[in-house]
Motif scaffolding. Sequence first.
Motif, mmCIF file in Angstrom:
data_model
loop_
_atom_site.group_PDB
_atom_site.id
_atom_site.type_symbol
_atom_site.label_atom_id
_atom_site.label_comp_id
_atom_site.label_asym_id
_atom_site.label_seq_id
_atom_site.Cartn_x
_atom_site.Cartn_y
_atom_site.Cartn_z
ATOM 1 N N ASN A 124 0.811 -1.141 0.021
ATOM 2 C CA ASN A 124 -0.015 -0.079 0.074
ATOM 3 C C ASN A 124 0.948 1.224 -0.008
ATOM 4 O OD1 ASN A 124 -1.918 -2.222 1.049
ATOM 5 N ND2 ASN A 124 -3.080 -0.375 1.154
ATOM 6 N N VAL A 125 0.509 2.252 -0.735
ATOM 7 C CA VAL A 125 1.085 3.439 -0.801
ATOM 8 C C VAL A 125 0.577 4.626 -0.238
ATOM 9 C CG1 VAL A 125 0.521 3.689 -3.259
ATOM 10 C CG2 VAL A 125 2.708 4.896 -2.451
ATOM 11 N N LEU A 126 1.018 5.358 0.684
ATOM 12 C CA LEU A 126 0.657 6.721 1.125
ATOM 13 C C LEU A 126 0.660 7.651 0.219
ATOM 14 C CD1 LEU A 126 -0.847 8.359 3.436
ATOM 15 C CD2 LEU A 126 1.484 8.701 4.637
ATOM 16 N N VAL A 127 -0.532 8.236 -0.343
ATOM 17 C CA VAL A 127 -0.579 9.214 -1.417
ATOM 18 C C VAL A 127 -1.327 10.336 -0.846
ATOM 19 C CG1 VAL A 127 -0.299 7.671 -3.328
ATOM 20 C CG2 VAL A 127 -2.318 8.403 -2.507
ATOM 21 N N VAL A 128 -1.012 11.695 -1.217
ATOM 22 C CA VAL A 128 -1.952 12.867 -1.078
ATOM 23 C C VAL A 128 -2.355 13.432 -2.517
ATOM 24 C CG1 VAL A 128 -0.780 13.451 1.060
ATOM 25 C CG2 VAL A 128 0.146 14.412 -1.099
ATOM 26 N N GLY A 129 -3.135 14.428 -2.483
ATOM 27 C CA GLY A 129 -3.640 14.967 -3.827
ATOM 28 C C GLY A 129 -2.417 15.905 -4.103
ATOM 29 N N ALA A 130 -2.330 16.292 -5.544
ATOM 30 C CA ALA A 130 -1.386 16.803 -6.014
ATOM 31 C C ALA A 130 -1.352 18.288 -5.400
ATOM 32 C CB ALA A 130 -1.254 17.061 -7.334
ATOM 33 N N ASN A 131 -2.541 18.775 -4.983
ATOM 34 C CA ASN A 131 -2.421 20.347 -4.274
ATOM 35 C C ASN A 131 -2.293 20.365 -2.792
ATOM 36 O OD1 ASN A 131 -2.906 21.428 -6.846
ATOM 37 N ND2 ASN A 131 -5.252 21.100 -6.566
ATOM 38 N N VAL A 132 -2.163 19.180 -2.110
ATOM 39 C CA VAL A 132 -1.872 19.142 -0.668
ATOM 40 C C VAL A 132 -0.315 19.729 -0.364
ATOM 41 C CG1 VAL A 132 -1.720 17.866 1.409
ATOM 42 C CG2 VAL A 132 -3.466 17.348 -0.294
ATOM 43 N N PRO A 133 -0.145 20.820 0.297
ATOM 44 C CA PRO A 133 1.187 21.095 0.495
ATOM 45 C C PRO A 133 2.268 20.518 1.194
ATOM 46 C CG PRO A 133 -0.319 22.444 1.793
ATOM 47 C CD PRO A 133 -1.156 21.557 1.105
ATOM 48 N N ALA A 186 -12.974 6.521 -4.044
ATOM 49 C CA ALA A 186 -12.117 7.070 -3.220
ATOM 50 C C ALA A 186 -10.815 7.885 -3.798
ATOM 51 C CB ALA A 186 -11.578 6.065 -2.123
ATOM 52 N N ILE A 187 -10.425 7.228 -4.847
ATOM 53 C CA ILE A 187 -9.214 7.793 -5.528
ATOM 54 C C ILE A 187 -9.777 9.354 -6.352
ATOM 55 C CG2 ILE A 187 -7.906 7.708 -7.716
ATOM 56 C CD1 ILE A 187 -7.416 4.770 -6.818
ATOM 57 N N THR A 188 -11.021 9.049 -7.150
ATOM 58 C CA THR A 188 -11.590 10.101 -7.469
ATOM 59 C C THR A 188 -11.727 11.370 -6.690
ATOM 60 O OG1 THR A 188 -12.949 8.726 -9.003
ATOM 61 C CG2 THR A 188 -13.666 11.035 -8.603
ATOM 62 N N ASP A 189 -12.064 10.965 -5.474
ATOM 63 C CA ASP A 189 -12.155 12.362 -4.325
ATOM 64 C C ASP A 189 -10.916 12.745 -4.123
ATOM 65 O OD1 ASP A 189 -14.974 12.430 -4.942
ATOM 66 O OD2 ASP A 189 -15.571 11.841 -2.772
ATOM 67 N N VAL A 190 -9.984 12.039 -3.886
ATOM 68 C CA VAL A 190 -8.779 12.694 -3.700
ATOM 69 C C VAL A 190 -8.113 13.412 -4.964
ATOM 70 C CG1 VAL A 190 -6.087 12.028 -3.381
ATOM 71 C CG2 VAL A 190 -7.865 10.755 -2.039
ATOM 72 N N LEU A 191 -8.216 12.899 -5.825
ATOM 73 C CA LEU A 191 -7.834 13.542 -7.275
ATOM 74 C C LEU A 191 -8.503 14.998 -7.368
ATOM 75 C CD1 LEU A 191 -7.772 10.747 -9.984
ATOM 76 C CD2 LEU A 191 -6.033 11.630 -8.697
ATOM 77 N N GLY A 192 -9.859 15.069 -6.704
ATOM 78 C CA GLY A 192 -10.730 16.197 -6.825
ATOM 79 C C GLY A 192 -10.651 17.307 -5.703
ATOM 80 N N GLY A 193 -9.702 16.825 -4.822
ATOM 81 C CA GLY A 193 -9.483 17.483 -3.736
ATOM 82 C C GLY A 193 -10.606 17.366 -2.347
ATOM 83 N N GLN A 194 -11.677 16.656 -2.441
ATOM 84 C CA GLN A 194 -12.763 16.161 -1.414
ATOM 85 C C GLN A 194 -11.973 15.625 0.009
ATOM 86 O OE1 GLN A 194 -13.031 15.816 -4.625
ATOM 87 N NE2 GLN A 194 -14.926 17.233 -5.206
#
Length: 320
Positions: A124-133, A186-194
Motif C-alpha cells: 500500500n502506498v500513502l498518497v496525497v492529492g497534487a495540491n496538498v502542500p 475514493a481515488i476520484t475524491d482525492v484527485l478532486g480535492g474532496q
Amino acid sequence: MKRLALTLVALAGLGIATASLAQPYPNKTVKIIAPVAPGGGVDLTARTVAEALTKSLGQSFIVENISGGGGVIASQNVKNAAPDGYTLMLGYVATHGTVPAVRKVPYDALADFTPIAMVAGTPNVLVVGANVPVKDLKGLVDYAKKEKVSYGSAGQGSLTHLAMEQLKLAGGFDAVHAPYRGIGPAITDVLGGQTQMMMPGLAAALPHIRAGKMKPIAITGERRHPLLPDTPTFEELGYKGFTGVQWYAIVGPAKMAPEVVKRLNDEINKAIGTPELRQRLSGEALDPMPMTPEQFGRFMQADIARWWKLAQDRGIKLED
C-alpha cells in the motif's frame, strides 16, 4: 444366463467407478470462486491461477465470481463445500485478514478453511492529492496536526481503512474517515480535492502517480518497490510495523487431503516462479509470495491478529 450378464455389467460398472476414484487429482473440472465481480486484482489473480493450473495439471480450472457481503457470501459457499479439492477460493486480505478482525462474520477464517498457497501481494502506498502542500511524511503529519483533513478508503474494515488508522495512531494526528464503495470513487475524491490522502494498493495508485495527480509519500513493506524507487518505506522513516500488503491466495474448505493440498501448492509455487506469470502479475504491481501451506497458515493467522489488535486499539467494531 441373464442373471450372469447383469452381474458382469454391474461388475464392469463398479470397475469403472473404482478406476475413476483411483485416478489422481484432479480428474474433473475444478472451480475457483472469486469473491468479487469480474475485473480488478482479485479476479485477475484467480484467473491467472486457474489458467496456470489448467495448463500444468491437464484439467480445467474455472473461475466463478460470487460477489456480495464483502466476500462473506463466497466464503460461506466455500466453507460449506466438500473438502475434495474441487471447490477452491481466491481468498485475500479482506476475506481472510481485515474483515474477520473487525466484523462478526459467519465463518472462521482459520478453522473453516484449508490454507493452500499464497500467490502474490502488492504494497500500500500513502498518497496525497497534487495540491496538498506537503512533500514527505513529516510534512504530512505536521500538516494534519494543524489542519482539518480527511482520508478516503475502499470501505469500512478494508485494508485501506485500517492502514490509515494505523498511521493516525503512529503519527499522533487525526483525520476524518470517508469510506467509499470501492477504491475507484475514493481515488476520484482525492484527485478532486474532496479528501486529502489515502493508502491504496500500489497498482491502483500508480497511474495517477505517474500522471502527477497524486504524490507518493511512503510505502508499506520491508524494502522500496522497484516501481517507486524514490519513495521510502515507512520503516525507513521510523514507523515500525507498516508491513501490511494487499495479498491474494488460494484456500479451500477445511479438512482437505494433505496430498491434494501439496500438489496444488507445488504447482502454484512453480507457476508463480516462471517469467511469464511474474510479468503478468507485475502488470498489477503484484509480487509473487511463494509459501508452503504451513507458512501461509501462519501468515494468515498473524495478519488477522495484527488487524484485530489495531481495531481494538482504535475502537473499530463494525456491525453485521
